[in-house]
Motif scaffolding. Structure first.
Motif, PDB file in Angstrom:
ATOM      1  N   TYR A 111       0.835  -1.207   0.000  1.00 56.57           N
ATOM      2  CA  TYR A 111       0.000   0.000   0.000  1.00 56.57           C
ATOM      3  C   TYR A 111       0.871   1.258   0.000  1.00 56.57           C
ATOM      4  N   ARG A 112       1.924   1.270   0.791  1.00 56.71           N
ATOM      5  CA  ARG A 112       2.843   2.429   0.800  1.00 56.71           C
ATOM      6  C   ARG A 112       3.513   2.587  -0.552  1.00 56.71           C
ATOM      7  N   LEU A 113       3.930   1.480  -1.139  1.00 56.72           N
ATOM      8  CA  LEU A 113       4.574   1.516  -2.448  1.00 56.72           C
ATOM      9  C   LEU A 113       3.626   2.080  -3.506  1.00 56.72           C
ATOM     10  N   CYS A 114       2.394   1.595  -3.498  1.00 56.14           N
ATOM     11  CA  CYS A 114       1.409   2.081  -4.470  1.00 56.14           C
ATOM     12  C   CYS A 114       1.147   3.569  -4.284  1.00 56.14           C
ATOM     13  N   ASN A 115       1.080   4.004  -3.036  1.00 59.34           N
ATOM     14  CA  ASN A 115       0.896   5.424  -2.769  1.00 59.34           C
ATOM     15  C   ASN A 115       2.062   6.222  -3.345  1.00 59.34           C
ATOM     16  N   HIS A 116       3.259   5.739  -3.139  1.00 61.04           N
ATOM     17  CA  HIS A 116       4.450   6.424  -3.653  1.00 61.04           C
ATOM     18  C   HIS A 116       4.440   6.480  -5.180  1.00 61.04           C
ATOM     19  N   LEU A 117       4.037   5.368  -5.814  1.00 57.54           N
ATOM     20  CA  LEU A 117       4.035   5.285  -7.282  1.00 57.54           C
ATOM     21  C   LEU A 117       2.776   5.883  -7.903  1.00 57.54           C
ATOM     22  N   LYS A 118       1.838   6.266  -7.059  1.00 57.69           N
ATOM     23  CA  LYS A 118       0.569   6.848  -7.498  1.00 57.69           C
ATOM     24  C   LYS A 118      -0.238   5.878  -8.365  1.00 57.69           C
ATOM     25  N   VAL A 119      -0.300   4.618  -7.899  1.00 59.38           N
ATOM     26  CA  VAL A 119      -1.161   3.605  -8.517  1.00 59.38           C
ATOM     27  C   VAL A 119      -2.109   3.072  -7.448  1.00 59.38           C
ATOM     28  N   ASP A 120      -3.262   2.607  -7.872  1.00 59.89           N
ATOM     29  CA  ASP A 120      -4.270   2.111  -6.950  1.00 59.89           C
ATOM     30  C   ASP A 120      -4.004   0.648  -6.615  1.00 59.89           C
ATOM     31  N   THR A 121      -3.828   0.362  -5.341  1.00 62.83           N
ATOM     32  CA  THR A 121      -3.510  -0.999  -4.898  1.00 62.83           C
ATOM     33  C   THR A 121      -4.579  -1.991  -5.320  1.00 62.83           C
ATOM     34  N   ASN A 122      -5.838  -1.641  -5.093  1.00 56.33           N
ATOM     35  CA  ASN A 122      -6.913  -2.567  -5.438  1.00 56.33           C
ATOM     36  C   ASN A 122      -7.028  -2.793  -6.942  1.00 56.33           C
ATOM     37  N   GLU A 123      -6.704  -1.777  -7.737  1.00 57.23           N
ATOM     38  CA  GLU A 123      -6.690  -1.969  -9.193  1.00 57.23           C
ATOM     39  C   GLU A 123      -5.620  -2.985  -9.581  1.00 57.23           C
ATOM     40  N   CYS A 124      -4.448  -2.872  -8.987  1.00 62.56           N
ATOM     41  CA  CYS A 124      -3.362  -3.832  -9.251  1.00 62.56           C
ATOM     42  C   CYS A 124      -3.792  -5.241  -8.854  1.00 62.56           C
ATOM     43  N   PHE A 125      -4.361  -5.351  -7.656  1.00 63.30           N
ATOM     44  CA  PHE A 125      -4.787  -6.635  -7.114  1.00 63.30           C
ATOM     45  C   PHE A 125      -5.877  -7.242  -8.002  1.00 63.30           C
ATOM     46  N   GLU A 126      -6.827  -6.420  -8.408  1.00 62.12           N
ATOM     47  CA  GLU A 126      -7.928  -6.930  -9.229  1.00 62.12           C
ATOM     48  C   GLU A 126      -7.445  -7.395 -10.602  1.00 62.12           C
ATOM     49  N   MET A 127      -6.465  -6.687 -11.175  1.00 59.60           N
ATOM     50  CA  MET A 127      -5.894  -7.137 -12.448  1.00 59.60           C
ATOM     51  C   MET A 127      -5.357  -8.562 -12.316  1.00 59.60           C
ATOM     52  N   ALA A 128      -4.638  -8.801 -11.236  1.00 62.58           N
ATOM     53  CA  ALA A 128      -4.046 -10.125 -11.021  1.00 62.58           C
ATOM     54  C   ALA A 128      -5.116 -11.181 -10.774  1.00 62.58           C
ATOM     55  N   VAL A 129      -6.116 -10.839  -9.973  1.00 67.82           N
ATOM     56  CA  VAL A 129      -7.174 -11.802  -9.661  1.00 67.82           C
ATOM     57  C   VAL A 129      -7.969 -12.138 -10.923  1.00 67.82           C
ATOM     58  N   ASP A 130      -8.287 -11.124 -11.717  1.00 63.80           N
ATOM     59  CA  ASP A 130      -8.999 -11.380 -12.978  1.00 63.80           C
ATOM     60  C   ASP A 130      -8.201 -12.325 -13.874  1.00 63.80           C
ATOM     61  N   THR A 131      -6.889 -12.170 -13.888  1.00 64.95           N
ATOM     62  CA  THR A 131      -6.026 -13.016 -14.709  1.00 64.95           C
ATOM     63  C   THR A 131      -5.985 -14.449 -14.185  1.00 64.95           C
ATOM     64  N   ILE A 132      -5.783 -14.622 -12.883  1.00 64.16           N
ATOM     65  CA  ILE A 132      -5.656 -15.990 -12.361  1.00 64.16           C
ATOM     66  C   ILE A 132      -6.966 -16.752 -12.449  1.00 64.16           C
ATOM     67  N   GLU A 133      -8.091 -16.052 -12.341  1.00 65.84           N
ATOM     68  CA  GLU A 133      -9.380 -16.737 -12.391  1.00 65.84           C
ATOM     69  C   GLU A 133      -9.634 -17.376 -13.754  1.00 65.84           C
ATOM     70  N   LYS A 134      -8.906 -16.928 -14.751  1.00 64.47           N
ATOM     71  CA  LYS A 134      -9.032 -17.523 -16.097  1.00 64.47           C
ATOM     72  C   LYS A 134      -8.196 -18.798 -16.227  1.00 64.47           C
ATOM     73  N   ARG A 135      -7.264 -18.996 -15.291  1.00 62.88           N
ATOM     74  CA  ARG A 135      -6.410 -20.195 -15.321  1.00 62.88           C
ATOM     75  C   ARG A 135      -7.104 -21.370 -14.656  1.00 62.88           C
ATOM     76  N   LYS A 136      -6.901 -22.525 -15.222  1.00 63.33           N
ATOM     77  CA  LYS A 136      -7.504 -23.738 -14.652  1.00 63.33           C
ATOM     78  C   LYS A 136      -6.451 -24.730 -14.164  1.00 63.33           C
ATOM     79  N   LEU A 137      -5.177 -24.386 -14.363  1.00 64.13           N
ATOM     80  CA  LEU A 137      -4.085 -25.280 -13.962  1.00 64.13           C
ATOM     81  C   LEU A 137      -3.361 -24.715 -12.763  1.00 64.13           C
ATOM     82  N   LEU A 138      -2.763 -25.591 -11.984  1.00 66.67           N
ATOM     83  CA  LEU A 138      -1.985 -25.188 -10.817  1.00 66.67           C
ATOM     84  C   LEU A 138      -0.688 -24.548 -11.255  1.00 66.67           C
ATOM     85  N   MET A 139      -0.416 -23.364 -10.706  1.00 66.62           N
ATOM     86  CA  MET A 139       0.824 -22.643 -10.995  1.00 66.62           C
ATOM     87  C   MET A 139       1.538 -22.441  -9.670  1.00 66.62           C
ATOM     88  N   VAL A 140       2.439 -23.344  -9.273  1.00 67.50           N
ATOM     89  CA  VAL A 140       3.163 -23.201  -8.020  1.00 67.50           C
ATOM     90  C   VAL A 140       4.517 -22.632  -8.335  1.00 67.50           C
TER      91      VAL A 140
END
Length: 140
Positions: A111-140
């Motif tokens: 959150y501090r990093l995102c504030n410093h970089l002027k990006v929205d933390t939840n937007e970053c998080f949601e981008m990643a979640v939207d991407t992983i939800e499309k995957r059906k295989l285990l990625m360890v």
């Protein structure tokens, strides 16, 4: 429910659906977070906003999964509710949190990093979640 908590729930649901928690470990998730951390540093050096957001979101997914594994099937990470000092780039705090397994500290540093970089933390998080939800295989 906050957007952050909703996204944590989506990560857990997806991870359970692909049986990640039975096939991965906290250490593997932290290792993956460090791979994403290296991508974040490269993206910051290149001033590539999309890749910065992508790496931040991916780190959050890894931290949530590491926390869930380490906490025996419950999430202890939470969204910080305070103002952040954006004068310094807290990469060392994030790296330190990953090293010692301080999952909540990692989220705080993100959150501090995102504030410093002027990006929205939840937007970053949601981008990643939207991407992983499309995957059906285990990625360890």
């Amino acid at each position: 429910m906050s957007k952050f908590n909703e996204l944590v729930g989506r990560v857990i649901k997806w991870s359970e659906g692909i049986d990640l928690y039975n096939q991965s470990t906290e250490r593997k998730q932290i290792s993956k977070a460090f791979e994403e951390f290296a991508e974040l540093i490269a993206a910051i050096d290149d001033n590539d906003e999309y890749e910065i957001k992508d790496a931040i979101g991916d780190i959050l997914v890894c931290v949530v999964n590491a926390d869930y594994i380490d906490s025996n099937g419950r999430s202890t990470v939470f969204e910080p509710k305070e103002e952040f000092d954006s004068q310094t780039l807290p990469l060392n705090e994030l790296a330190g949190g990953l090293i010692i397994g301080d999952h909540c500290g990692c989220v705080y540093s993100i959150y501090r990093l995102c504030n410093h970089l002027k990006v929205d933390t939840n937007e970053c998080f949601e981008m990643a979640v939207d991407t992983i939800e499309k995957r059906k295989l285990l990625m360890v």
